[in-house]
Design an enzyme around this catalytic site. Sequence first.
Site, PDB file in Angstrom:
ATOM      1  N   SER A 358       6.622   6.651  -5.116  1.00  0.00           N
ATOM      2  CA  SER A 358       6.374   7.057  -6.420  1.00  0.00           C
ATOM      3  C   SER A 358       6.484   5.934  -7.454  1.00  0.00           C
ATOM      4  CB  SER A 358       7.610   8.052  -6.813  1.00  0.00           C
ATOM      5  OG  SER A 358       8.767   7.321  -6.753  1.00  0.00           O
ATOM      6  N   TYR A 359       5.932   6.164  -8.936  1.00  0.00           N
ATOM      7  CA  TYR A 359       6.369   5.299  -9.803  1.00  0.00           C
ATOM      8  C   TYR A 359       7.478   4.147  -9.771  1.00  0.00           C
ATOM      9  CZ  TYR A 359       5.349   3.008 -14.130  1.00  0.00           C
ATOM     10  OH  TYR A 359       5.005   2.142 -15.175  1.00  0.00           O
ATOM     11  N   PRO A 360       7.368   2.988  -9.659  1.00  0.00           N
ATOM     12  CA  PRO A 360       8.266   2.006  -9.366  1.00  0.00           C
ATOM     13  C   PRO A 360       9.309   1.592 -10.464  1.00  0.00           C
ATOM     14  CG  PRO A 360       6.376   0.801  -9.140  1.00  0.00           C
ATOM     15  CD  PRO A 360       6.216   2.270  -9.442  1.00  0.00           C
TER      16      PRO A 360
END
Length: 768
Positions: A358-360
């Site tokens: 997922s978005y880091p």
Amino acid sequence: MLRILNVAEKPSVASQIAQTLSRNKPQHRRGKSKYNPIWEFDHYFNNQKCRMVVTSVSGHLMKLDFPQQYQSWNMIDPLELFEAPVERFVDEKSSEIAKTIEIEAKKARCVVLWLDCDREGENISFEVLEHCQKFNNRIQYKRAIFNALTRQDLTRAWERLGIPNELESISVDVRRELDLRTGAVFTRFQSKLLQNMFLGFGEKQVISYGSCQFPTLGFVVDRYNRRKNFVQEKYYFIDVSIKNQTQPQDEDEDQDQKSNYQRNSYNKGRNNNNKKLIKFDWQRRRLFDKFCVAVLYEMCVKNPQATVLSIFKKPEKKYRPYPLNTVELQRRCSKRLRLNATMIMNIAESLYQKGYISYPRTETNSFPKTINVKNLISVQQNDQRFSNYVNKLLNGNKFCPPKHGRFSDNSHPPIYPVKPGNNLQGNDLRVYEFIARHFLACCSQDAIGDSTVVTIGISGEKFTLKGLIIREYNFLEIYKYERWSDITIPNFHEGQTFIPESILFQESETQPPNLLTEPELIKLMDKEGIGTDATIADHISKVQYRKYVVKERNLYFKPTDLGLALVESYDSLGFQFSKPNLRANLEFDLKLIISGQKNKNDVLQNNIKLYKDAFLKTINNQNKFITKLRLYFQINPNPPIQNNKQFLQIMTCPKCGPQTKVLLRTTKNGKTYCGCRNYPNCKFSIWPKENVFSEIKVTQVICQSCLRNKIKSFKCDCSFKNIPMISHLEPFPYRACIYCDPEIAEFVSINMGATNTNNSNSQNRTFN
DNA sequence: GCAAGGTC
């Protein structure tokens, strides 16, 4: 049909919004920027059918910078940059994105701002809005306010559109302007000073100053100094051991031992391997008074019988981690995988781009209710490394809902794996595996054990021994990055007495702290508010790139001579540039702007004054500054330019008017001249035929002669009051008008540059 | 050639 433009902060969010609101049927087309596509679908707005157009920017759309005439490091006095105008304009890098927004804004009735719901997002909202209004001044606007990219949140945001928060945006404007001004002023100043005055600095070597770089450097220097200045101290303690796997003896089993203790430190097991001993901890831990410890020790030795005073048993837990956010990802990976933070973020970014995680970039360390973590766990079912464990979580009774951390960026969930990472290799694999294991660990139960603390007394002194039996490893089974070990100790019962294997008088020394490691630095920066989750890694890279700090043995940060010299130079003037306070104070002021307790201009002016005073003090005390630098660097015997005379203001510009100064400058070839600050817009300049300008001073005398004749005819409003005087002419000081005095005319030529008058003779006129 | 903050 009503056409609504929707703009998100990044393409992934635009896509998510379009997928969600359209119920998975948006049309896709390319925008001007190939990274920022456009999604379209029909939808309803206040029960009215509308055409939705969803696209994105990539972070900030606009850039803040000084106008072109302030870009020259040689021609502009850094001091001027505190007051110089600043411009906000579309960043070159975003020109294609801006074009898409321009085209779509022209066609739209309303723009809905779906930027991230944080300070920067609020600021970008206004950038987007301003750009839309430039091409469609009747466009309406709304702000979508959402806490997560879930159907529920996005739908609700759409139904309850608000307005952008101007105060939050303004607070970012203030930060940007201050960072720009202070960064530029001190960077140019330090760079020029070191380049010109000292050996070993290339003409192009930038010695940057930044409100985050310097505290980052400061943390490294601080630890280095603490280590360097550490004074070792001897301390003393009593060491009591028993034999491992030995059942304690009864007190009267061996009376002869007692007499042995009385002589000296008796070690019954001295022929045995020491590893077979179990050490008790002295409850006083250690004392610095040797005599005192010696007395206590003698007492123990004289009567070495130990009595078990208490046995305290309690269950003990080792807690599973919180859901993973960016800072923890960097800190833990840096610690366990020995990768640097920049590398970790690059890998995480690429894993995200390829759909593995997922978005880091997230501050959030709790999962929203709308995310079903069990579904996320099942993703790992097909991975051989995890399948057994996943089975226990999903089908056994080992699952436990993740803990709720207290941080949230109100937009992104914690970092979790999205698809199996079977095909990955190298560091990509290591980082992915860390993220996957961390995720599974935070969905697991805490590890459980039983601890036993045994306290014994010998001659009034107390000693303790702690044992641990791990009952359930739980999350530790999958989370190989943390250790928890059994500590086996013999069985004791209260009141039991025995003679220890050995009682020793020990001395040792306090140890200096280690140099700072990357995970420690990350933690400090996070704690002190230096940088954000997304920029901490950049700052750490930058101080290395600038050669302020080096990493030793791929582990410890050590300041370079340059780093130390910079910190000590400013310290010697009493400025806390390398401490986090300045940044923290600004952060505090920004919050007051947001809450309406302070206004933008006050904060801006106060801070500009603060830094300007510091800068003036730096210039006026350059000797102090330079003295510090000389401890580390050698003076250049042939400095290329007389730096301190570089930016003298000679007079006001006769062409531009009293607001604009004419400055003493040096050409690339080392020739001194006077030129208008407004160059290249104004080409007014004074060229000495000999190098006579070194002693120019400005006076307040008006030249009556000029007022009446020549100058006026050039449309140089000769109401300027300053007449340079040139010192080497006799009598000293020679005081005369640079425009009309025949003596001076022998030494200078004046270039009026192109003027707006029709008088072509006025151009490039000299005084001869 | 300069900052920090977004982001690809």
